[in-house]
Design an enzyme around this catalytic site. Structure first.
Site, PDB file in Angstrom:
ATOM      1  N   GLU A  94       0.823  -1.217   0.000  1.00  0.00           N
ATOM      2  CA  GLU A  94       0.000   0.000   0.000  1.00  0.00           C
ATOM      3  C   GLU A  94       0.852   1.260   0.000  1.00  0.00           C
ATOM      4  O   GLU A  94       1.702   1.445   0.877  1.00  0.00           O
ATOM      5  CB  GLU A  94      -0.936   0.011   1.211  1.00  0.00           C
ATOM      6  N   LYS A 272      -7.861   0.087  11.326  1.00  0.00           N
ATOM      7  CA  LYS A 272      -7.267  -0.460  10.103  1.00  0.00           C
ATOM      8  C   LYS A 272      -6.023   0.328   9.739  1.00  0.00           C
ATOM      9  O   LYS A 272      -5.004  -0.234   9.317  1.00  0.00           O
ATOM     10  CB  LYS A 272      -8.285  -0.431   8.965  1.00  0.00           C
ATOM     11  N   ASP A 288       3.374 -13.691  12.364  1.00  0.00           N
ATOM     12  CA  ASP A 288       2.037 -14.071  11.917  1.00  0.00           C
ATOM     13  C   ASP A 288       1.121 -12.852  11.911  1.00  0.00           C
ATOM     14  O   ASP A 288       0.610 -12.436  12.955  1.00  0.00           O
ATOM     15  CB  ASP A 288       1.488 -15.158  12.852  1.00  0.00           C
ATOM     16  N   HIS A 386      -1.907  10.249  -0.182  1.00  0.00           N
ATOM     17  CA  HIS A 386      -2.059   8.844  -0.565  1.00  0.00           C
ATOM     18  C   HIS A 386      -2.172   8.709  -2.081  1.00  0.00           C
ATOM     19  O   HIS A 386      -1.517   7.871  -2.690  1.00  0.00           O
ATOM     20  CB  HIS A 386      -3.302   8.267   0.106  1.00  0.00           C
TER      21      HIS A 386
END
Length: 438
Positions: A94, A272, A288, A386
């Protein structure tokens, strides 16, 4: 171990401040870390992808292997954690994540950086016991046999015990469902510098027959819990109001936090964004990601309502003070942290030596990532930075050559029109020699 230092009086300290690092080419950045971390030629080739990841290792890691899917590995700069400067490896697809973390860390740097702690390295193994006639009496019988239960567990991992870890305690509960009562035994295992899933699961399976004997019940599930509430990582930092853009920006950030704290629709996107940074470091170090993500989101709901993983407030000096608290089940030994050659290099870049240091560093990245997102939301909006970075991906999709990408991105940002159809049009124009009137 990384060796670049800056001088402060008579004390030599490593510095994570590298002005203009993002402006360097990939080769120049790699040369920097070759000197910083003393990479050999084989390590350099691994990072550049010139030495392919061994397909035999990939095939041993998962089943039905047919190939590989590389993920970009970036380095976040400007992090000072518990007084030590650290470079943070981040594996993510991202755009803006690495840059955002670096910028937020820079804002905290002059105020002392990040300070972290870990509550311990204890994981829970759960044993579900069914078909018990007297579950509360069975609970008492299990507690009476605690010493023997722990002894049997620790016999399965003498190496962990020799390192100061192993099964240290138990907890027992009776759960009443709509259909039955079931007894749940928690094995509390100190996994030290390992994430610990294999050790905990092995112990739970090994002791299950003994639990059946004690309870006269039937053991069903025997598995680790990823809600690692005895392995909580915390990080805090102060961010200069002046560098953030003034007290009104700070107030808007606090308002944004309060929105997330009390509205789950906002909180899930808020968290998030935190996990954008956390998962990138977890993945880079071979840990993990799903376990850490599941534990974080469960912890965000532990009050009965899904809430923010961070807290933000204005301190007595008028600066922004932030903190984060979440489970952090990560390790530096075992699993992909050792079997994956790039994960080993990521740990070398981090220059950490314990799972506690790794957990604290990851928590600090989560806090930085959250600050960067909320600052953008409180000022120009999330899309400006972004999408400027995302435009590079769009330019490549549109067929731009490497030497054309920067010009296309600059023009799209100037026009404030970062859409694929416009990027495609700009690419075609440039290749015909007509961008910017040429």
């Amino acid at each position: 171990m990384c060796k670049r230092f800056k001088k402060k009086g008579e004390i030599l300290m490593r510095s994570s401040r590298v002005p203009g690092f993002f402006k360097l080419s990939v080769a120049e950045r790699l040369n920097f870390f070759t000197n910083e971390c003393k990479f050999n030629e084989e390590e350099k080739r691994l990072l550049l992808g010139l030495t392919p990841f061994p397909i035999k290792i990939a095939d041993s890691m998962i089943e039905n292997t047919v190939g590989l899917m590389p993920i970009p590995l970036g380095i976040a700069t400007n992090f000072k954690i518990n007084g030590e400067d650290r470079f943070i490896p981040m594996a993510t697809e991202e755009p803006s994540v690495v840059a955002a973390a670096s910028n937020a860390a820079k804002t905290a740097y002059e105020k002392g950086g990040f300070f972290t702690s870990l509550s311990g390295s204890i994981m829970r193994g759960q044993i579900q016991v069914l078909d018990i006639a007297d579950p509360y009496s069975a609970m008492a019988r299990i507690y009476e046999k605690k010493a023997e239960i722990l002894k049997r567990c620790n016999a399965k991992d003498p190496t962990l015990v020799s390192l100061g870890g192993g099964a240290i305690d138990i907890e027992v509960n009776v759960i009443k469902t709509s259909n039955q009562s079931m007894l749940i035994l928690h094995l509390l295992v100190d996994t030290r510098d390992a994430m610990g899933a294999n050790a905990v699961n092995t112990m739970a399976e090994a002791v299950a027959p003994f639990i059946e004997t004690i309870t006269s019940g039937r053991v069903a599930l025997r598995i680790i819990s990823n809600l690692a509430d005895r392995r909580i990582a915390r990080a805090r930092a102060v961010f200069s109001a002046k560098q953030l853009g003034g007290i009104e920006v700070v107030k808007n950030i606090v308002n944004a936090f309060e929105f997330a704290e009390f509205d789950p629709y906002r909180a899930v996107t808020h968290n998030k964004g935190i996990m954008n940074g956390i998962s990138a470091v977890v993945l880079a170090t071979g840990n993990d990601t799903r376990a850490v993500e599941a534990g974080a989101h469960a912890y965000a709901s532990i009050s009965g309502q899904y809430r923010s993983l961070t807290k933000w407030e204005i301190n007595a000096d008028g600066d922004l003070a932030g903190s984060i608290e979440l489970p952090m089940a990560v390790g530096i030994v075992g699993g992909a942290t050792k079997s994956h050659p790039v994960a080993r290099l990521a740990l070398k870049i981090l220059d950490i030596h314990t799972a506690e240091e790794l957990a604290g560093s990851i928590a600090a990245v989560g806090l930085a990532q959250n600050l960067a997102a909320m600052r953008a939301l409180a000022t120009e909006g999330i899309q400006k930075g972004h999408m400027a970075l995302h435009a590079r991906n769009l330019a490549m999709m549109a067929g731009a050559n490497e030497n054309e990408i920067d010009q296309i991105v600059q023009q799209a940002v100037k026009e404030q029109d970062v859409r694929y159809d416009r990027i495609l049009e700009l690419t075609k124009q440039l290749q015909k020699g007509v961008v910017n009137g040429k």
